[in-house]
Design an enzyme around this catalytic site. Structure first.
Site, PDB file in Angstrom:
ATOM      1  N   ARG A   1      49.515  23.381  33.450  1.00  0.00           N
ATOM      2  CA  ARG A   1      49.038  22.825  32.168  1.00  0.00           C
ATOM      3  C   ARG A   1      47.635  22.253  32.330  1.00  0.00           C
ATOM      4  O   ARG A   1      47.302  21.191  31.784  1.00  0.00           O
ATOM      5  CB  ARG A   1      49.969  21.732  31.627  1.00  0.00           C
ATOM      6  CG  ARG A   1      51.431  22.105  31.567  1.00  0.00           C
ATOM      7  CD  ARG A   1      51.769  23.074  30.440  1.00  0.00           C
ATOM      8  NE  ARG A   1      53.204  23.251  30.330  1.00  0.00           N
ATOM      9  CZ  ARG A   1      53.895  24.192  30.991  1.00  0.00           C
ATOM     10  NH1 ARG A   1      53.265  25.060  31.788  1.00  0.00           N
ATOM     11  NH2 ARG A   1      55.206  24.287  30.824  1.00  0.00           N
TER      12      ARG A   1
ATOM     13  N   SER B   1      55.227  18.829  23.713  1.00  0.00           N
ATOM     14  CA  SER B   1      55.465  17.852  24.777  1.00  0.00           C
ATOM     15  C   SER B   1      54.305  16.856  24.803  1.00  0.00           C
ATOM     16  O   SER B   1      53.148  17.267  24.877  1.00  0.00           O
ATOM     17  CB  SER B   1      55.532  18.542  26.135  1.00  0.00           C
ATOM     18  OG  SER B   1      56.524  19.538  26.112  1.00  0.00           O
TER      19      SER B   1
ATOM     20  N   GLU C   1      49.671  14.766  27.677  1.00  0.00           N
ATOM     21  CA  GLU C   1      49.239  16.179  27.710  1.00  0.00           C
ATOM     22  C   GLU C   1      48.203  16.537  26.628  1.00  0.00           C
ATOM     23  O   GLU C   1      47.188  17.155  26.947  1.00  0.00           O
ATOM     24  CB  GLU C   1      50.456  17.101  27.597  1.00  0.00           C
ATOM     25  CG  GLU C   1      50.077  18.567  27.732  1.00  0.00           C
ATOM     26  CD  GLU C   1      51.271  19.497  27.630  1.00  0.00           C
ATOM     27  OE1 GLU C   1      52.042  19.592  28.592  1.00  0.00           O
ATOM     28  OE2 GLU C   1      51.414  20.138  26.574  1.00  0.00           O
TER      29      GLU C   1
HETATM   30  P1  FAD Z   1      43.948  22.638  19.397  1.00  0.00           P
HETATM   31  O1  FAD Z   1      44.991  21.589  19.309  1.00  0.00           O
HETATM   32  O2  FAD Z   1      43.188  22.960  18.175  1.00  0.00           O
HETATM   33  O3  FAD Z   1      42.929  22.242  20.555  1.00  0.00           O
HETATM   34  C1  FAD Z   1      43.397  21.818  21.802  1.00  0.00           C
HETATM   35  C2  FAD Z   1      42.169  21.576  22.694  1.00  0.00           C
HETATM   36  O4  FAD Z   1      41.490  22.804  22.902  1.00  0.00           O
HETATM   37  C3  FAD Z   1      41.149  20.637  22.037  1.00  0.00           C
HETATM   38  O5  FAD Z   1      40.557  19.870  23.050  1.00  0.00           O
HETATM   39  C4  FAD Z   1      40.133  21.589  21.422  1.00  0.00           C
HETATM   40  O6  FAD Z   1      38.841  21.036  21.306  1.00  0.00           O
HETATM   41  C5  FAD Z   1      40.140  22.728  22.429  1.00  0.00           C
HETATM   42  N1  FAD Z   1      39.818  24.018  21.802  1.00  0.00           N
HETATM   43  C6  FAD Z   1      40.470  24.628  20.788  1.00  0.00           C
HETATM   44  N2  FAD Z   1      39.904  25.817  20.525  1.00  0.00           N
HETATM   45  C7  FAD Z   1      38.867  25.945  21.394  1.00  0.00           C
HETATM   46  C8  FAD Z   1      37.894  26.962  21.616  1.00  0.00           C
HETATM   47  N3  FAD Z   1      37.855  28.095  20.899  1.00  0.00           N
HETATM   48  N4  FAD Z   1      36.973  26.764  22.598  1.00  0.00           N
HETATM   49  C9  FAD Z   1      36.980  25.628  23.344  1.00  0.00           C
HETATM   50  N5  FAD Z   1      37.872  24.630  23.174  1.00  0.00           N
HETATM   51  C10 FAD Z   1      38.795  24.804  22.202  1.00  0.00           C
HETATM   52  N6  FAD Z   1      51.869  24.178  24.957  1.00  0.00           N
HETATM   53  C11 FAD Z   1      52.283  24.863  26.053  1.00  0.00           C
HETATM   54  O7  FAD Z   1      51.516  25.022  27.007  1.00  0.00           O
HETATM   55  N7  FAD Z   1      53.532  25.382  26.125  1.00  0.00           N
HETATM   56  C12 FAD Z   1      54.424  25.251  25.131  1.00  0.00           C
HETATM   57  O8  FAD Z   1      55.539  25.755  25.230  1.00  0.00           O
HETATM   58  C13 FAD Z   1      54.027  24.527  23.970  1.00  0.00           C
HETATM   59  N8  FAD Z   1      54.909  24.326  22.952  1.00  0.00           N
HETATM   60  C14 FAD Z   1      54.523  23.612  21.868  1.00  0.00           C
HETATM   61  C15 FAD Z   1      55.456  23.411  20.842  1.00  0.00           C
HETATM   62  C16 FAD Z   1      55.091  22.703  19.706  1.00  0.00           C
HETATM   63  C17 FAD Z   1      56.107  22.500  18.603  1.00  0.00           C
HETATM   64  C18 FAD Z   1      53.774  22.202  19.583  1.00  0.00           C
HETATM   65  C19 FAD Z   1      53.365  21.482  18.331  1.00  0.00           C
HETATM   66  C20 FAD Z   1      52.853  22.376  20.602  1.00  0.00           C
HETATM   67  C21 FAD Z   1      53.217  23.074  21.757  1.00  0.00           C
HETATM   68  N9  FAD Z   1      52.321  23.271  22.823  1.00  0.00           N
HETATM   69  C22 FAD Z   1      52.722  23.995  23.925  1.00  0.00           C
HETATM   70  C23 FAD Z   1      50.965  22.715  22.767  1.00  0.00           C
HETATM   71  C24 FAD Z   1      49.958  23.638  22.011  1.00  0.00           C
HETATM   72  O9  FAD Z   1      50.610  24.483  21.132  1.00  0.00           O
HETATM   73  C25 FAD Z   1      49.129  24.490  22.972  1.00  0.00           C
HETATM   74  O10 FAD Z   1      48.441  23.668  23.878  1.00  0.00           O
HETATM   75  C26 FAD Z   1      48.117  25.376  22.230  1.00  0.00           C
HETATM   76  O11 FAD Z   1      47.444  26.204  23.136  1.00  0.00           O
HETATM   77  C27 FAD Z   1      47.074  24.568  21.433  1.00  0.00           C
HETATM   78  O12 FAD Z   1      46.385  25.480  20.622  1.00  0.00           O
HETATM   79  P2  FAD Z   1      45.571  24.995  19.352  1.00  0.00           P
HETATM   80  O13 FAD Z   1      44.805  26.179  18.832  1.00  0.00           O
HETATM   81  O14 FAD Z   1      46.454  24.329  18.394  1.00  0.00           O
HETATM   82  O15 FAD Z   1      44.565  23.958  20.022  1.00  0.00           O
HETATM   83  P1  NAP Z   2      64.131  22.863  29.265  1.00  0.00           P
HETATM   84  O1  NAP Z   2      64.429  24.326  29.325  1.00  0.00           O
HETATM   85  O2  NAP Z   2      65.130  21.937  28.672  1.00  0.00           O
HETATM   86  O3  NAP Z   2      63.762  22.351  30.708  1.00  0.00           O
HETATM   87  C1  NAP Z   2      63.443  20.969  30.918  1.00  0.00           C
HETATM   88  C2  NAP Z   2      62.346  20.908  31.940  1.00  0.00           C
HETATM   89  O4  NAP Z   2      62.812  21.463  33.147  1.00  0.00           O
HETATM   90  C3  NAP Z   2      61.151  21.709  31.496  1.00  0.00           C
HETATM   91  O5  NAP Z   2      60.134  20.805  31.272  1.00  0.00           O
HETATM   92  C4  NAP Z   2      60.871  22.689  32.627  1.00  0.00           C
HETATM   93  O6  NAP Z   2      59.588  22.502  33.216  1.00  0.00           O
HETATM   94  C5  NAP Z   2      61.872  22.354  33.694  1.00  0.00           C
HETATM   95  N1  NAP Z   2      62.582  23.561  34.155  1.00  0.00           N
HETATM   96  C6  NAP Z   2      63.606  24.211  33.549  1.00  0.00           C
HETATM   97  N2  NAP Z   2      64.036  25.239  34.325  1.00  0.00           N
HETATM   98  C7  NAP Z   2      63.238  25.242  35.423  1.00  0.00           C
HETATM   99  C8  NAP Z   2      63.165  26.056  36.573  1.00  0.00           C
HETATM  100  N3  NAP Z   2      64.019  27.084  36.771  1.00  0.00           N
HETATM  101  N4  NAP Z   2      62.211  25.787  37.498  1.00  0.00           N
HETATM  102  C9  NAP Z   2      61.355  24.777  37.328  1.00  0.00           C
HETATM  103  N5  NAP Z   2      61.369  23.949  36.241  1.00  0.00           N
HETATM  104  C10 NAP Z   2      62.310  24.185  35.309  1.00  0.00           C
HETATM  105  O7  NAP Z   2      62.725  22.644  28.512  1.00  0.00           O
HETATM  106  P2  NAP Z   2      62.373  22.680  26.979  1.00  0.00           P
HETATM  107  O8  NAP Z   2      61.882  21.363  26.563  1.00  0.00           O
HETATM  108  O9  NAP Z   2      63.476  23.343  26.200  1.00  0.00           O
HETATM  109  O10 NAP Z   2      61.100  23.649  26.985  1.00  0.00           O
HETATM  110  C11 NAP Z   2      61.260  25.001  27.360  1.00  0.00           C
HETATM  111  C12 NAP Z   2      59.934  25.516  27.893  1.00  0.00           C
HETATM  112  O11 NAP Z   2      58.925  25.446  26.876  1.00  0.00           O
HETATM  113  C13 NAP Z   2      59.403  24.717  29.079  1.00  0.00           C
HETATM  114  O12 NAP Z   2      58.816  25.595  29.996  1.00  0.00           O
HETATM  115  C14 NAP Z   2      58.375  23.812  28.466  1.00  0.00           C
HETATM  116  O13 NAP Z   2      57.296  23.499  29.344  1.00  0.00           O
HETATM  117  C15 NAP Z   2      57.856  24.640  27.295  1.00  0.00           C
HETATM  118  N6  NAP Z   2      57.410  23.749  26.225  1.00  0.00           N
HETATM  119  C16 NAP Z   2      56.181  23.184  26.343  1.00  0.00           C
HETATM  120  C17 NAP Z   2      55.719  22.339  25.352  1.00  0.00           C
HETATM  121  C18 NAP Z   2      54.335  21.744  25.438  1.00  0.00           C
HETATM  122  O14 NAP Z   2      53.868  21.199  24.463  1.00  0.00           O
HETATM  123  N7  NAP Z   2      53.685  21.826  26.564  1.00  0.00           N
HETATM  124  C19 NAP Z   2      56.501  22.068  24.232  1.00  0.00           C
HETATM  125  C20 NAP Z   2      57.767  22.649  24.174  1.00  0.00           C
HETATM  126  C21 NAP Z   2      58.216  23.500  25.170  1.00  0.00           C
HETATM  127  P3  NAP Z   2      58.216  23.099  32.620  1.00  0.00           P
HETATM  128  O15 NAP Z   2      57.926  22.308  31.408  1.00  0.00           O
HETATM  129  O16 NAP Z   2      57.272  22.848  33.749  1.00  0.00           O
HETATM  130  O17 NAP Z   2      58.421  24.539  32.343  1.00  0.00           O
END
Ligand code: FAD
Ligand code: NAP
Length: 338
Positions: free
Chosen positions: A164, A238, A334
Site C-alpha cells: 500500500r 480501510s 492509509e
Molecule cells: P483519490 O482519492 O482521488 O486520490 C488519492 C491520492 O492520489 C490523492 O493524494 C490524490 O492527490 C492522488 N491522485 C489521484 N489521481 C492522481 C493522478 N492522476 N496523478 C497523481 N496523483 C493522483 N484501496 C486498495 O488499495 N485496496 C482496496 O481493496 C480498496 N478498497 C476500497 C473500498 C472502498 C469502499 C473505498 C471507499 C476505498 C477503497 N480503497 C482501496 C481505497 C481507494 O479506492 C484506492 O486507494 C484508489 O486507488 C483511490 O483512487 P481515487 O481515484 O479515488 O483517488
Molecule cells: P479479510 O479477507 O477479512 O482479511 C482481513 C485481513 O487479513 C486483511 O486485511 C488481509 O490483509 C489479511 N489476510 C487475509 N488473508 C490473508 C492471507 N492469506 N495472507 C495474508 N494476509 C491475509 O479482509 P477484508 O477487509 O474483507 O478485505 C479483503 C481484501 O480487500 C483485503 O486484501 C483488503 O486489503 C482489501 N481491502 C482494502 C481496502 C482499502 O481501502 N485499502 C478496503 C477494503 C478491502 P491485506 O489487507 O494486507 O490484504
C-alpha cells in the site's frame, strides 16, 4: 478548459465531507494540463489532484486549484502470444477497467475487482486486495513532473512500490501528475484463490473450476457483503494500514490474546490484521457521533451524516490511542489527509 470558482468538493470525496475549492477544473486532455498548471503557477496556488476521491480526507477548504484528472482512453498494444499491454487514461474508472479486461479475456486484475477510484490513483498506494497488488501487472506510467512541467515516464522500478505504498507517498509526494498507466495482462489465468474468503465464496457459488470472471464475481460478492457502499454511507475504505510488527511483538500479543490474527512475512516480521486490533478495543460499530466505525468491518471509518474531516480524524486518533495502549502497536492512517 473551464476554471470554476468556489466549488464544493463534497461530491468529489467519498467520505462526503464538506470542503470548498477556491478554484476547480476538470482536465480531460494532456494539452489542457499546461494551461491549468500555468494558471496555478502564476498565482502561486497549491494543487490538489483528484481522481475518484476515495482515498482522501479533506479537513478544510482548499485555498488553491483542485484539478480533477479525467483523461480517458483504453488502448491495446503489443499483442504477444501470452500477454497484452494496455495504456489507460488516468481518468478511467478502475472497476470498469477490470470488467473490460475480463471481457477481453485478459487476466490478472480479477482480485482487484470493485476497488473504487480511478486508474491514475492506482499506483499511488499500489492498490491491493486479496493477495494481489497493482505492481504485479504494472509496466510503467506517464506523468507530468510538476517541478518543471515536463512529461516523464516512470517504470516499475522507479515507482518504488511497497505494501500500500510507492514513491508517490514518499519522496515523490506531490511531484507527479499521472496521466496514463501501462499494464501487462496475461492471456492464461494464474489465479490467486488462497486469500481471505475467496475459496469459500466460490464454493458457495458452486464453482469448482473457476476462471478469472468467476473470481471477480466472488470478490464482488464478498466486498458487497462486507464493505459500505460510498454512495450510501461515506467512507474511504480501510482507514488504517495493517501494521507489520516484529515476531517478538506478535508473540507478546499472543501471550495475552491467543486469538490474535497475524500473517508471517518473508522478512520474518508479522502483519497484524488492523481490523481485529480495533475490534478488540471495542470500536466495531461505534455510532456515537457523526463519525463512526462500520459494523461489519472495524477497519472502515464512516461518515454517519454531517461529519467533517476533523470529526473523522478525531475518531481516528482515539482509535489509534486505544490500540497503542492495549497492544503497543501504532496504526498508520492509509488515506491522504489534506
Ligand atoms: P483519490 O482519492 O482521488 O486520490 C488519492 C491520492 O492520489 C490523492 O493524494 C490524490 O492527490 C492522488 N491522485 C489521484 N489521481 C492522481 C493522478 N492522476 N496523478 C497523481 N496523483 C493522483 N484501496 C486498495 O488499495 N485496496 C482496496 O481493496 C480498496 N478498497 C476500497 C473500498 C472502498 C469502499 C473505498 C471507499 C476505498 C477503497 N480503497 C482501496 C481505497 C481507494 O479506492 C484506492 O486507494 C484508489 O486507488 C483511490 O483512487 P481515487 O481515484 O479515488 O483517488
Ligand atoms: P479479510 O479477507 O477479512 O482479511 C482481513 C485481513 O487479513 C486483511 O486485511 C488481509 O490483509 C489479511 N489476510 C487475509 N488473508 C490473508 C492471507 N492469506 N495472507 C495474508 N494476509 C491475509 O479482509 P477484508 O477487509 O474483507 O478485505 C479483503 C481484501 O480487500 C483485503 O486484501 C483488503 O486489503 C482489501 N481491502 C482494502 C481496502 C482499502 O481501502 N485499502 C478496503 C477494503 C478491502 P491485506 O489487507 O494486507 O490484504
Amino acid at each position: 478548459m473551464q476554471m470554476r470558482e468556489q466549488v464544493s468538493l463534497q461530491p468529489f470525496n467519498t467520505f462526503g465531507v464538506p470542503a470548498v475549492a477556491r478554484w476547480f477544473s476538470a482536465v480531460e486532455r494532456e494539452q489542457d494540463l499546461a494551461e491549468a498548471l500555468d494558471f496555478a503557477g502564476s498565482r502561486d496556488l497549491p494543487l490538489l489532484l483528484l481522481g475518484g476521491g476515495s482515498n482522501i480526507v479533506l479537513t478544510s477548504d482548499w485555498p488553491g486549484l483542485a484539478l480533477h484528472v479525467c483523461i480517458p482512453g483504453r488502448e491495446t498494444f503489443a499483442q504477444e502470444t501470452d500477454s497484452v499491454d494496455l495504456r489507460i487514461g488516468a481518468g478511467e474508472n478502475w472497476h470498469q477497467l477490470v470488467l473490460h479486461s475480463l471481457a477481453e479475456k485478459l487476466c490478472g486484475l480479477e482480485n482487484l475487482s470493485l476497488i473504487p477510484g480511478n486508474v491514475g490513483a492506482a499506483p499511488i498506494q499500489n492498490i491491493g486486495a486479496y493477495g494481489v497488488e497493482l505492481q504485479s501487472c504494472f509496466l510503467r506510467l506517464e506523468a507530468i513532473d510538476l517541478r518543471d512541467g515536463s512529461a516523464v515516464e516512470l517504470d516499475h522500478h522507479a515507482c518504488g512500490f511497497g505494501y500500500r505504498d510507492s514513491l508517490f507517498k514518499r519522496e515523490g509526494r506531490d511531484r507527479y501528475l499521472i496521466t496514463r498507466v501501462w499494464l501487462r495482462l496475461a492471456r492464461e489465468p494464474q489465479l490467486r484463490l488462497d486469500y481471505g474468503d475467496i475459496l469459500a465464496e466460490l464454493d458457495r457459488m458452486n464453482i469448482d473450476d473457476p476462471g478469472p470472471s468467476d473470481v471477480s464475481r466472488a470478490v464482488i460478492q464478498l466486498r458487497s457483503a462486507k464493505l459500505p457502499d460510498p454512495s450510501e454511507i461515506g467512507n474511504a475504505g480501510s482507514f488504517f494500514k495493517n501494521p507489520v510488527v516484529s515476531a517478538e511483538c506478535f508473540e507478546s500479543i499472543l501471550a495475552t490474546d491467543p486469538d490474535a490474527i497475524g500473517y508471517p512475512q518473508e522478512s520474518g516480521s508479522v502483519k497484524l490484521a488492523a481490523g481485529w486490533l480495533i475490534q478488540q478495543c471495542g470500536w466495531k460499530g461505534y455510532a456515537d457521533g457523526p463519525a463512526g466505525v462500520h459494523s461489519r468491518q472495524a477497519l472502515v471509518l464512516v461518515n454517519r451524516g454531517g461529519a467533517t474531516g476533523s470529526d473523522i480524524l478525531d475518531l481516528a486518533g482515539r482509535i489509534q490511542r486505544s490500540v497503542r495502549d492495549r497492544f503497543g502497536v501504532n496504526l498508520e492512517i492509509e488515506p491522504r489527509v489534506y
